[in-house]
Motif scaffolding. Sequence first.
Motif, PDB file in Angstrom:
ATOM      1  N   ASN A   3       0.776  -1.189   0.024  1.00  0.00           N
ATOM      2  CA  ASN A   3       0.030   0.056  -0.060  1.00  0.00           C
ATOM      3  C   ASN A   3       0.790   1.279  -0.059  1.00  0.00           C
ATOM      4  O   ASN A   3       0.478   2.501   0.158  1.00  0.00           O
ATOM      5  CB  ASN A   3      -0.841   0.182   1.000  1.00  0.00           C
ATOM      6  N   ASP A   4       2.179   1.088  -0.135  1.00  0.00           N
ATOM      7  CA  ASP A   4       3.022   2.309  -0.268  1.00  0.00           C
ATOM      8  C   ASP A   4       2.835   3.258  -1.440  1.00  0.00           C
ATOM      9  O   ASP A   4       2.796   2.672  -2.576  1.00  0.00           O
ATOM     10  CB  ASP A   4       4.549   1.901  -0.161  1.00  0.00           C
ATOM     11  N   PHE A   5       2.588   4.562  -1.151  1.00  0.00           N
ATOM     12  CA  PHE A   5       2.299   5.579  -2.274  1.00  0.00           C
ATOM     13  C   PHE A   5       3.339   5.671  -3.338  1.00  0.00           C
ATOM     14  O   PHE A   5       3.234   5.859  -4.498  1.00  0.00           O
ATOM     15  CB  PHE A   5       2.060   6.851  -1.700  1.00  0.00           C
ATOM     16  N   ARG A   6       4.467   5.211  -2.861  1.00  0.00           N
ATOM     17  CA  ARG A   6       5.583   5.372  -3.874  1.00  0.00           C
ATOM     18  C   ARG A   6       5.345   4.102  -5.191  1.00  0.00           C
ATOM     19  O   ARG A   6       6.328   4.467  -6.015  1.00  0.00           O
ATOM     20  CB  ARG A   6       6.965   4.966  -3.107  1.00  0.00           C
TER      21      ARG A   6
ATOM     22  N   PRO B 184       6.673   7.323 -10.645  1.00  0.00           N
ATOM     23  CA  PRO B 184       7.456   6.830 -11.935  1.00  0.00           C
ATOM     24  C   PRO B 184       8.660   6.313 -11.751  1.00  0.00           C
ATOM     25  O   PRO B 184       9.027   5.274 -12.313  1.00  0.00           O
ATOM     26  CB  PRO B 184       7.103   7.962 -12.701  1.00  0.00           C
ATOM     27  N   ARG B 185       9.328   6.785 -10.599  1.00  0.00           N
ATOM     28  CA  ARG B 185      10.735   6.533 -10.521  1.00  0.00           C
ATOM     29  C   ARG B 185      10.911   5.331  -9.531  1.00  0.00           C
ATOM     30  O   ARG B 185      11.767   4.718  -9.614  1.00  0.00           O
ATOM     31  CB  ARG B 185      11.361   7.365  -9.597  1.00  0.00           C
ATOM     32  N   PHE B 186       9.569   4.567  -9.197  1.00  0.00           N
ATOM     33  CA  PHE B 186       9.554   3.467  -8.490  1.00  0.00           C
ATOM     34  C   PHE B 186       9.027   2.221  -9.320  1.00  0.00           C
ATOM     35  O   PHE B 186       8.646   1.223  -8.752  1.00  0.00           O
ATOM     36  CB  PHE B 186       9.090   3.602  -7.166  1.00  0.00           C
ATOM     37  N   GLN B 187       8.672   2.651 -10.600  1.00  0.00           N
ATOM     38  CA  GLN B 187       8.054   1.545 -11.399  1.00  0.00           C
ATOM     39  C   GLN B 187       9.178   0.542 -11.874  1.00  0.00           C
ATOM     40  O   GLN B 187      10.404   1.144 -11.879  1.00  0.00           O
ATOM     41  CB  GLN B 187       7.303   2.329 -12.648  1.00  0.00           C
TER      42      GLN B 187
ATOM     43  N   GLY C 243      11.710  -1.159 -13.938  1.00  0.00           N
ATOM     44  CA  GLY C 243      12.338  -0.633 -15.130  1.00  0.00           C
ATOM     45  C   GLY C 243      13.205   0.671 -14.751  1.00  0.00           C
ATOM     46  O   GLY C 243      14.419   0.682 -14.668  1.00  0.00           O
ATOM     47  N   ALA C 244      12.313   1.707 -14.222  1.00  0.00           N
ATOM     48  CA  ALA C 244      12.964   2.747 -13.795  1.00  0.00           C
ATOM     49  C   ALA C 244      13.618   2.521 -12.261  1.00  0.00           C
ATOM     50  O   ALA C 244      14.670   3.111 -12.389  1.00  0.00           O
ATOM     51  CB  ALA C 244      11.846   3.979 -13.574  1.00  0.00           C
ATOM     52  N   PHE C 245      12.818   1.654 -11.641  1.00  0.00           N
ATOM     53  CA  PHE C 245      13.514   1.464 -10.285  1.00  0.00           C
ATOM     54  C   PHE C 245      15.115   0.788 -10.393  1.00  0.00           C
ATOM     55  O   PHE C 245      16.101   1.086  -9.649  1.00  0.00           O
ATOM     56  CB  PHE C 245      12.764   0.379  -9.534  1.00  0.00           C
ATOM     57  N   GLU C 246      15.156  -0.073 -11.181  1.00  0.00           N
ATOM     58  CA  GLU C 246      16.336  -0.869 -11.550  1.00  0.00           C
ATOM     59  C   GLU C 246      17.435   0.343 -12.122  1.00  0.00           C
ATOM     60  O   GLU C 246      18.654   0.065 -11.660  1.00  0.00           O
ATOM     61  CB  GLU C 246      16.424  -1.950 -12.333  1.00  0.00           C
ATOM     62  N   GLN C 247      17.273   1.187 -12.786  1.00  0.00           N
ATOM     63  CA  GLN C 247      17.881   2.172 -13.470  1.00  0.00           C
ATOM     64  C   GLN C 247      18.628   3.182 -12.312  1.00  0.00           C
ATOM     65  O   GLN C 247      19.680   3.454 -12.288  1.00  0.00           O
ATOM     66  CB  GLN C 247      17.401   2.816 -14.786  1.00  0.00           C
TER      67      GLN C 247
ATOM     68  N   ARG D 201       8.982  13.044 -11.633  1.00  0.00           N
ATOM     69  CA  ARG D 201       8.951  12.915 -10.321  1.00  0.00           C
ATOM     70  C   ARG D 201       7.547  12.555  -9.619  1.00  0.00           C
ATOM     71  O   ARG D 201       7.598  11.810  -8.896  1.00  0.00           O
ATOM     72  CB  ARG D 201       9.152  14.523  -9.715  1.00  0.00           C
ATOM     73  N   TYR D 202       6.382  12.900 -10.284  1.00  0.00           N
ATOM     74  CA  TYR D 202       5.190  12.681  -9.908  1.00  0.00           C
ATOM     75  C   TYR D 202       4.442  11.840 -10.826  1.00  0.00           C
ATOM     76  O   TYR D 202       3.459  11.010 -10.551  1.00  0.00           O
ATOM     77  CB  TYR D 202       4.210  13.780  -9.493  1.00  0.00           C
ATOM     78  N   GLY D 203       4.610  12.225 -12.262  1.00  0.00           N
ATOM     79  CA  GLY D 203       3.722  11.842 -13.480  1.00  0.00           C
ATOM     80  C   GLY D 203       2.383  12.400 -13.385  1.00  0.00           C
ATOM     81  O   GLY D 203       1.857  12.982 -12.442  1.00  0.00           O
ATOM     82  N   GLY D 204       1.379  12.220 -14.285  1.00  0.00           N
ATOM     83  CA  GLY D 204       0.091  12.543 -14.371  1.00  0.00           C
ATOM     84  C   GLY D 204      -0.016  13.977 -14.204  1.00  0.00           C
ATOM     85  O   GLY D 204       0.783  14.841 -14.603  1.00  0.00           O
ATOM     86  N   VAL D 205      -1.160  14.298 -13.639  1.00  0.00           N
ATOM     87  CA  VAL D 205      -1.764  15.790 -13.463  1.00  0.00           C
ATOM     88  C   VAL D 205      -0.595  16.542 -12.734  1.00  0.00           C
ATOM     89  O   VAL D 205      -0.549  17.611 -13.174  1.00  0.00           O
ATOM     90  CB  VAL D 205      -3.101  15.869 -12.912  1.00  0.00           C
ATOM     91  N   HIS D 206      -0.137  15.953 -11.723  1.00  0.00           N
ATOM     92  CA  HIS D 206       0.457  16.907 -10.698  1.00  0.00           C
ATOM     93  C   HIS D 206       1.972  17.198 -11.400  1.00  0.00           C
ATOM     94  O   HIS D 206       2.582  18.376 -10.950  1.00  0.00           O
ATOM     95  CB  HIS D 206       0.814  16.094  -9.576  1.00  0.00           C
TER      96      HIS D 206
END
Length: 318
Positions: A217-220, A224-227, A229-233, A307-312
């Motif tokens: 349930n962690d918001f991270r 995007p940076r925790f998805q 592919g991105a996480f591993e990079q 950093r956030y993705g989406g609308v923000h």
Amino acid sequence: MSSSNAIAHHTINGKPIGRVGFGMLGLTKPWAPVDYSIAIQVMKTALEQGANFWNGAIHYGTPTANSLHLLHHYFTLHPTDAPKITLSIKGAYSMQSGPTGSPSAIRASVENALQVLKGVKTIDIFELARVDPNVPIETCIMALAELVKEGKIGGIGLSEVSAATVRRANAVHPINVIGNGVLGVCRELDIPVVAYSPVGRGFLTGELRSVDDLPANDFRRMLPRFQPGAFEQNFKLVEAVEEIAKRKGVTTAQVAIGWVCRQGAIPIPESTRVERVVENCRPAELTDEEMIEIKRVLDAFPVSGQRYGGVHEKFLSA
């Protein structure tokens, strides 16, 4: 107080500020609430370690349990700490719809914060959490300047703004702090820069080795940076910083916070643990050679993901 952090490296509204500040987001997250007794101990430790610049927000938490409610509880228990703290509160922002920068919305946000605090602590800085693209920044600053004149807030802060916006805003009324703003123009105008998430939302603690280390349930997990592919990079950057930390006998978080300090900014790391607060308030002392090495690391392993993705995301650097 910690000797490394108690030294004043900045002044805000004429008050000396320690080298490292304290961010309150982690103490009031609705998805992982921290018991008030634990939160109070963490906050007290931060002050004892010299972290006397505190940053909270009306939208950190719920309408009935956010930073302001926790601050009211803290200063009711520790009233003599109130004048020791420079308090910055972000507002005029909705997690659902974004910034609300009309004069009436800004005033309502300040009044709401004051109502919750009930006089136990002044708002030294009221910070627009983001710039409303539908309202000229001059209009926003004029509204905040009126609130300063009325004594309801001590000064004005901005978050996630461009250099051009800083210049326009400062021409209307002196800006006291910038959150994650542009360094060059802030140095020129003598505006302190406050850097939130200096350890990359936990990435640079070294405790996260894979996406699976995050609770379900962690918001991270939504960032995007925790998805995958991105996480591993991004973890390649963590590993490179870990090597520097090992050589110096410090933690990766202390290297990250020390790097922010060397930029001339005030880092405001978040923490829910006393021992982590103590660690964060002892940033690594980085040499010029180590700063060059970190620059090479950043060039070799650029951060992957927004950093956030989406609308923000569209409200950044407005």
